[in-house]
Motif scaffolding. Structure first.
Motif, PDB file in Angstrom:
ATOM      1  N   MET C 117     -12.455  -1.083 -26.713  1.00  0.00           N
ATOM      2  CA  MET C 117     -11.676  -0.340 -25.722  1.00  0.00           C
ATOM      3  C   MET C 117     -12.600   0.257 -24.654  1.00  0.00           C
ATOM      4  SD  MET C 117      -8.679  -0.902 -26.565  1.00  0.00           S
ATOM      5  CE  MET C 117      -7.905  -1.603 -28.031  1.00  0.00           C
ATOM      6  N   CYS C 118     -13.804   0.655 -25.068  1.00  0.00           N
ATOM      7  CA  CYS C 118     -14.786   1.137 -24.095  1.00  0.00           C
ATOM      8  C   CYS C 118     -15.093   0.022 -23.099  1.00  0.00           C
ATOM      9  CB  CYS C 118     -16.078   1.549 -24.791  1.00  0.00           C
ATOM     10  SG  CYS C 118     -15.861   2.926 -25.925  1.00  0.00           S
ATOM     11  N   LEU C 119     -15.204  -1.179 -23.639  1.00  0.00           N
ATOM     12  CA  LEU C 119     -15.511  -2.322 -22.796  1.00  0.00           C
ATOM     13  C   LEU C 119     -14.355  -2.605 -21.828  1.00  0.00           C
ATOM     14  CD1 LEU C 119     -17.528  -4.530 -22.240  1.00  0.00           C
ATOM     15  CD2 LEU C 119     -16.642  -5.806 -24.189  1.00  0.00           C
ATOM     16  N   ALA C 120     -13.128  -2.526 -22.342  1.00  0.00           N
ATOM     17  CA  ALA C 120     -11.952  -2.694 -21.478  1.00  0.00           C
ATOM     18  C   ALA C 120     -11.988  -1.654 -20.358  1.00  0.00           C
ATOM     19  CB  ALA C 120     -10.674  -2.553 -22.300  1.00  0.00           C
ATOM     20  N   LEU C 121     -12.330  -0.431 -20.740  1.00  0.00           N
ATOM     21  CA  LEU C 121     -12.361   0.661 -19.767  1.00  0.00           C
ATOM     22  C   LEU C 121     -13.446   0.419 -18.715  1.00  0.00           C
ATOM     23  CD1 LEU C 121     -10.547   3.128 -19.758  1.00  0.00           C
ATOM     24  CD2 LEU C 121     -12.315   4.384 -20.953  1.00  0.00           C
ATOM     25  N   GLY C 122     -14.593  -0.093 -19.150  1.00  0.00           N
ATOM     26  CA  GLY C 122     -15.666  -0.404 -18.212  1.00  0.00           C
ATOM     27  C   GLY C 122     -15.245  -1.491 -17.237  1.00  0.00           C
ATOM     28  N   THR C 123     -14.605  -2.527 -17.760  1.00  0.00           N
ATOM     29  CA  THR C 123     -14.163  -3.623 -16.903  1.00  0.00           C
ATOM     30  C   THR C 123     -13.102  -3.153 -15.907  1.00  0.00           C
ATOM     31  OG1 THR C 123     -14.614  -5.103 -18.756  1.00  0.00           O
ATOM     32  CG2 THR C 123     -13.317  -5.992 -16.947  1.00  0.00           C
ATOM     33  N   ILE C 124     -12.191  -2.300 -16.378  1.00  0.00           N
ATOM     34  CA  ILE C 124     -11.179  -1.731 -15.484  1.00  0.00           C
ATOM     35  C   ILE C 124     -11.853  -0.931 -14.374  1.00  0.00           C
ATOM     36  CG2 ILE C 124      -9.390   0.066 -15.383  1.00  0.00           C
ATOM     37  CD1 ILE C 124      -8.441  -0.969 -18.154  1.00  0.00           C
ATOM     38  N   THR C 125     -12.827  -0.121 -14.738  1.00  0.00           N
ATOM     39  CA  THR C 125     -13.532   0.696 -13.747  1.00  0.00           C
ATOM     40  C   THR C 125     -14.156  -0.183 -12.667  1.00  0.00           C
ATOM     41  OG1 THR C 125     -14.086   2.261 -15.496  1.00  0.00           O
ATOM     42  CG2 THR C 125     -15.300   2.473 -13.432  1.00  0.00           C
ATOM     43  N   ALA C 126     -14.771  -1.283 -13.091  1.00  0.00           N
ATOM     44  CA  ALA C 126     -15.495  -2.127 -12.146  1.00  0.00           C
ATOM     45  C   ALA C 126     -14.556  -3.005 -11.318  1.00  0.00           C
ATOM     46  CB  ALA C 126     -16.502  -2.995 -12.893  1.00  0.00           C
ATOM     47  N   CYS C 127     -13.486  -3.477 -11.912  1.00  0.00           N
ATOM     48  CA  CYS C 127     -12.704  -4.555 -11.282  1.00  0.00           C
ATOM     49  C   CYS C 127     -11.370  -4.138 -10.685  1.00  0.00           C
ATOM     50  CB  CYS C 127     -12.443  -5.662 -12.298  1.00  0.00           C
ATOM     51  SG  CYS C 127     -13.945  -6.384 -12.950  1.00  0.00           S
ATOM     52  N   PHE C 128     -10.783  -3.033 -11.129  1.00  0.00           N
ATOM     53  CA  PHE C 128      -9.404  -2.795 -10.731  1.00  0.00           C
ATOM     54  C   PHE C 128      -9.250  -2.111  -9.379  1.00  0.00           C
ATOM     55  CE2 PHE C 128      -6.116  -4.284 -13.680  1.00  0.00           C
ATOM     56  CZ  PHE C 128      -6.944  -5.050 -14.472  1.00  0.00           C
ATOM     57  N   GLY C 129     -10.335  -1.608  -8.803  1.00  0.00           N
ATOM     58  CA  GLY C 129     -10.254  -1.180  -7.411  1.00  0.00           C
ATOM     59  C   GLY C 129      -9.866  -2.355  -6.534  1.00  0.00           C
ATOM     60  N   GLY C 130     -10.523  -3.483  -6.760  1.00  0.00           N
ATOM     61  CA  GLY C 130     -10.201  -4.695  -6.008  1.00  0.00           C
ATOM     62  C   GLY C 130      -8.799  -5.199  -6.303  1.00  0.00           C
ATOM     63  N   VAL C 131      -8.356  -5.031  -7.529  1.00  0.00           N
ATOM     64  CA  VAL C 131      -7.000  -5.469  -7.880  1.00  0.00           C
ATOM     65  C   VAL C 131      -5.967  -4.645  -7.110  1.00  0.00           C
ATOM     66  CG1 VAL C 131      -5.302  -5.547  -9.762  1.00  0.00           C
ATOM     67  CG2 VAL C 131      -7.635  -6.340 -10.168  1.00  0.00           C
ATOM     68  N   ILE C 132      -6.155  -3.316  -7.093  1.00  0.00           N
ATOM     69  CA  ILE C 132      -5.204  -2.460  -6.383  1.00  0.00           C
ATOM     70  C   ILE C 132      -5.257  -2.747  -4.878  1.00  0.00           C
ATOM     71  CG2 ILE C 132      -4.483  -0.077  -5.959  1.00  0.00           C
ATOM     72  CD1 ILE C 132      -5.814   0.664  -8.632  1.00  0.00           C
ATOM     73  N   ARG C 133      -6.464  -2.961  -4.359  1.00  0.00           N
ATOM     74  CA  ARG C 133      -6.603  -3.350  -2.944  1.00  0.00           C
ATOM     75  C   ARG C 133      -5.760  -4.584  -2.633  1.00  0.00           C
ATOM     76  NH1 ARG C 133     -11.937  -6.059  -2.537  1.00  0.00           N
ATOM     77  NH2 ARG C 133     -10.640  -7.642  -3.504  1.00  0.00           N
ATOM     78  N   ASP C 134      -5.847  -5.597  -3.477  1.00  0.00           N
ATOM     79  CA  ASP C 134      -5.120  -6.829  -3.212  1.00  0.00           C
ATOM     80  C   ASP C 134      -3.613  -6.648  -3.341  1.00  0.00           C
ATOM     81  OD1 ASP C 134      -7.516  -8.066  -2.738  1.00  0.00           O
ATOM     82  OD2 ASP C 134      -7.697  -8.942  -4.725  1.00  0.00           O
ATOM     83  N   ILE C 135      -3.197  -5.798  -4.294  1.00  0.00           N
ATOM     84  CA  ILE C 135      -1.759  -5.536  -4.425  1.00  0.00           C
ATOM     85  C   ILE C 135      -1.249  -4.848  -3.167  1.00  0.00           C
ATOM     86  CG2 ILE C 135      -0.033  -4.214  -5.692  1.00  0.00           C
ATOM     87  CD1 ILE C 135      -1.750  -4.584  -8.184  1.00  0.00           C
ATOM     88  N   LEU C 136      -1.984  -3.853  -2.682  1.00  0.00           N
ATOM     89  CA  LEU C 136      -1.559  -3.139  -1.472  1.00  0.00           C
ATOM     90  C   LEU C 136      -1.532  -4.079  -0.272  1.00  0.00           C
ATOM     91  CD1 LEU C 136      -3.400   0.295  -1.802  1.00  0.00           C
ATOM     92  CD2 LEU C 136      -0.961  -0.114  -1.962  1.00  0.00           C
ATOM     93  N   CYS C 137      -2.411  -5.061  -0.272  1.00  0.00           N
ATOM     94  CA  CYS C 137      -2.464  -6.014   0.841  1.00  0.00           C
ATOM     95  C   CYS C 137      -1.548  -7.208   0.611  1.00  0.00           C
ATOM     96  CB  CYS C 137      -3.889  -6.492   1.064  1.00  0.00           C
ATOM     97  SG  CYS C 137      -4.915  -5.225   1.792  1.00  0.00           S
ATOM     98  N   ASN C 138      -0.751  -7.146  -0.462  1.00  0.00           N
ATOM     99  CA  ASN C 138       0.246  -8.178  -0.708  1.00  0.00           C
ATOM    100  C   ASN C 138      -0.369  -9.554  -0.998  1.00  0.00           C
ATOM    101  OD1 ASN C 138       2.855  -8.978  -1.075  1.00  0.00           O
ATOM    102  ND2 ASN C 138       3.315  -9.226   1.095  1.00  0.00           N
ATOM    103  N   ASP C 139      -1.489  -9.547  -1.719  1.00  0.00           N
ATOM    104  CA  ASP C 139      -2.082 -10.801  -2.204  1.00  0.00           C
ATOM    105  C   ASP C 139      -2.079 -10.784  -3.736  1.00  0.00           C
ATOM    106  OD1 ASP C 139      -2.857 -11.791   0.300  1.00  0.00           O
ATOM    107  OD2 ASP C 139      -4.641 -10.520   0.293  1.00  0.00           O
ATOM    108  N   ILE C 140      -2.096 -11.950  -4.345  1.00  0.00           N
ATOM    109  CA  ILE C 140      -2.391 -12.003  -5.771  1.00  0.00           C
ATOM    110  C   ILE C 140      -3.875 -11.640  -5.925  1.00  0.00           C
ATOM    111  CG2 ILE C 140      -2.601 -13.477  -7.801  1.00  0.00           C
ATOM    112  CD1 ILE C 140      -0.253 -15.060  -6.875  1.00  0.00           C
ATOM    113  N   PRO C 141      -4.186 -10.703  -6.830  1.00  0.00           N
ATOM    114  CA  PRO C 141      -5.573 -10.229  -6.919  1.00  0.00           C
ATOM    115  C   PRO C 141      -6.569 -11.378  -7.012  1.00  0.00           C
ATOM    116  CG  PRO C 141      -4.177  -8.827  -8.237  1.00  0.00           C
ATOM    117  CD  PRO C 141      -3.302  -9.951  -7.744  1.00  0.00           C
ATOM    118  N   VAL C 142      -7.579 -11.302  -6.176  1.00  0.00           N
ATOM    119  CA  VAL C 142      -8.543 -12.390  -6.052  1.00  0.00           C
ATOM    120  C   VAL C 142      -9.269 -12.658  -7.366  1.00  0.00           C
ATOM    121  CG1 VAL C 142     -10.372 -10.903  -5.156  1.00  0.00           C
ATOM    122  CG2 VAL C 142     -10.369 -13.303  -4.575  1.00  0.00           C
TER     123      VAL C 142
END
Lengths: 203, 203, 203
Positions: C117-142
Motif C-alpha cells: 500500500m505504501c508503494l501504491a501511495l508512492g505511485t499515486i503521488t508521482a503519477c496522479f497529478g498528470g492523471v488529474i491534469r489530463d482529466i481536466l483537459c478532457n483527454d484519456i490520461p496519457v
C-alpha cells in the motif's frame, strides 16, 4: 437567516445551471439530478475534503439535498420557460459565488490557514462545483476556457476581505467581500472584460 | 464469511467490467489495471473520503488489491472468451451493487448520518466506481445516460432497508435490502424498464 | 535542504509540463494556472486525502503555491523558447517522479500501511497529478495509453526500497529507491522500452 437565504438562492441558481447543462447532454433523470447536485455542492465538498472537515457539509445539513431536489423538479417541469429566467439565474449565480467565496475563506480561517490558502479555499468553494459538473459532462471546464472574469472575481473580491479587516468590523468586511465579488462579476459581464488566453506562439 | 464471499464476487465482476472498458479504449497494461481497480473500489473510496474514514478501506484490507490484480490477469489471459461470461458478470454486478449499497448504508449509520444521507452513501458506494471509470476513460458516465434502472435500484432497494427495520431483525432487513436491489436490477433489465431522459423541449 | 531542492525542481518540471498541455488546449490564464497547479500537486493531494492527512500538504506549505505561480509566469513569458528546455524538463520530471514516489512511500510507512500500500501511495503521488491534469483537459490520461515505462518505473524503483532496507541504512535505501526510479525512467525512454497494450482479440 439572511445568509442562509442567500446561500439557498445560490444553491438554487447552481442547481438549475446544472440541470440546463445536463439537459443539453440529454442525460436521464438520475444523471440530471447528479449533475445539478454536483454543480451546487461540489465546490464545498472539495473544500471540506481538502481541510478534512468530514462528513462533508451536505451530509450534515439535509437542506442542500432538499433544495437541490426541489430545484431539479422545478427546472424539469418548467424547462420550456427557463429561458425567461436566464437573467435572474445569472444574478443568483453571481450572488452565489460571492457568498460561497467568503464561506470558504471563513472555513480556511477557522482551520488556521494563512490568508492566501483561505483565498484558494474560497475560490475552490465558489468555482469547482462547475468544474466537476463539466468533467462529468465530458467538457473542458468552462471557467478554464471562456476567459470570463469568474474565478478572478472570487480571487479579487475574496482577497479584499483581508484588506477590509484592517478597517472594518469582521461582519462588515465579510459583507464587503461578498459585494465586491458580485460587483466585479456583474461589471465584467456588463462591460465584457475578459482574461487573455494563453497559447504557444507559432515560430 | 458469506458476506465476504459476495463482496469478493462483486469486486471481481466490477474489476472485469473495468478491464473490458479499458481494452475497448486500447489502454496499456497499467491503464487496464487502474481502470479495473477504480471500477471496483472507486465508489467505496469516495464514500470513505466523504465520511472521513481514512486511510480508505482498500488501503487497510489488501484482499481488494489482490482480488483485482488476479481478476485483471485472468481477464487479460482469457480475453477472447470473456463474452461467454457476460451473463455471469451481469449477475455478479447486480449482486455487487446490492451488497455495496447496503455496506454503504451501514457505514452511514455507523457515522451517525440520517437515513437519506445513508442512502446517498450507499448509492455512491455502489455506483460511483463506474462513474470514475467512465471519467478516466473520457466518456460521460454511462449511468447518467443509459436510462437504465441501475442507481434507481440501489435507491429503492436501499431505501427499503429503513422500512424493513420496523418489522425485521437488523440482519434480515439488511439481507432483504440487498435482495431487493438485486431483484429490481434484474427485473428492470429483463423487462426493459427504463428511466425517462430529460431534455429541452423545442419551442 | 537537498531534498527540498529536488522537490522544488520536480514541482517546477511538473508545473511547466502542465502549462504546456494547457496552452495546447488554448485555456485562459486561470485555466493555465490551475492545470499547472494540479499537475504539480494533484498526486500529493490525492495521497493526503486517501490517508486522511488534512489540510493537505500544499495548504500547509505555501512554497508549492509560490513555486508553481513563479513557474507559470516564467513559462508564459518564455513560451516561445520552452522547446529548448524539453530535455531539461524531461530530466527534472524523471527526478520529480523518483522523489515523489519515495515521499509517498514514506508517508505510507508513517501512516502504518503495509509495504504494497505504501508503494501504491508512492505511485499515486508521482503519477496522479498528470492523471488529474489530463482529466481536466478532457483527454484519456496519457500514462494509461502511451505504454511508456512511467508508473512502472515508480513501482519497480519504489518497490526496491523495501529490499534495500534489508541491506542499507534507511537514508541510503531511500536514496537508492529514488535513483532507481529515475534510472529506469531514463533508460526506458533512451532504449524505447514500452509496456504492451491490451485489447480484445478479434475472433
Amino acid at each position: 437567516m439572511f445568509y442562509l437565504t442567500i446561500d439557498i438562492l445560490g444553491t438554487i441558481a447552481f442547481a438549475i445551471s446544472g440541470v440546463l447543462v445536463a439537459m443539453d447532454k440529454r442525460l436521464d433523470l438520475f444523471g440530471v439530478f447528479i449533475i445539478a447536485f454536483v454543480t451546487a455542492v461540489g465546490g464545498g465538498t472539495l473544500r471540506d475534503l481538502l481541510i478534512g472537515y468530514t462528513p462533508v457539509l451536505w451530509m450534515r445539513q439535509p437542506i442542500y439535498l432538499v433544495t437541490i431536489a426541489g430545484s431539479v423538479v422545478f427546472a424539469i417541469i418548467f424547462r420550456s420557460k427557463l429561458k425567461y429566467l436566464t437573467k435572474s439565474l445569472f444574478f443568483f449565480d453571481a450572488v452565489g459565488i460571492g457568498l460561497y467565496t467568503l464561506v470558504g475563506i471563513e472555513k480556511g480561517i477557522a482551520t488556521g490557514l494563512i490568508p492566501i490558502m483561505c483565498l484558494a479555499l474560497g475560490t475552490i468553494t465558489a468555482c469547482f462545483g462547475g468544474v466537476i459538473r463539466d468533467i462529468l459532462c465530458n467538457d473542458i471546464p468552462v471557467i478554464f476556457r471562456r476567459k470570463e472574469i469568474y474565478a478572478t472575481a472570487c480571487i479579487l473580491g475574496g482577497g479584499s476581505y483581508f484588506l477590509w479587516r484592517f478597517f472594518l468590523k469582521e461582519e462588515y468586511a465579510y459583507l464587503a467581500g461578498i459585494l465586491l465579488v458580485i460587483s466585479i462579476r456583474l461589471l465584467a459581464v456588463r462591460f465584457n472584460i475578459t482574461l487573455p488566453s494563453v497559447y504557444k506562439v507559432k515560430d
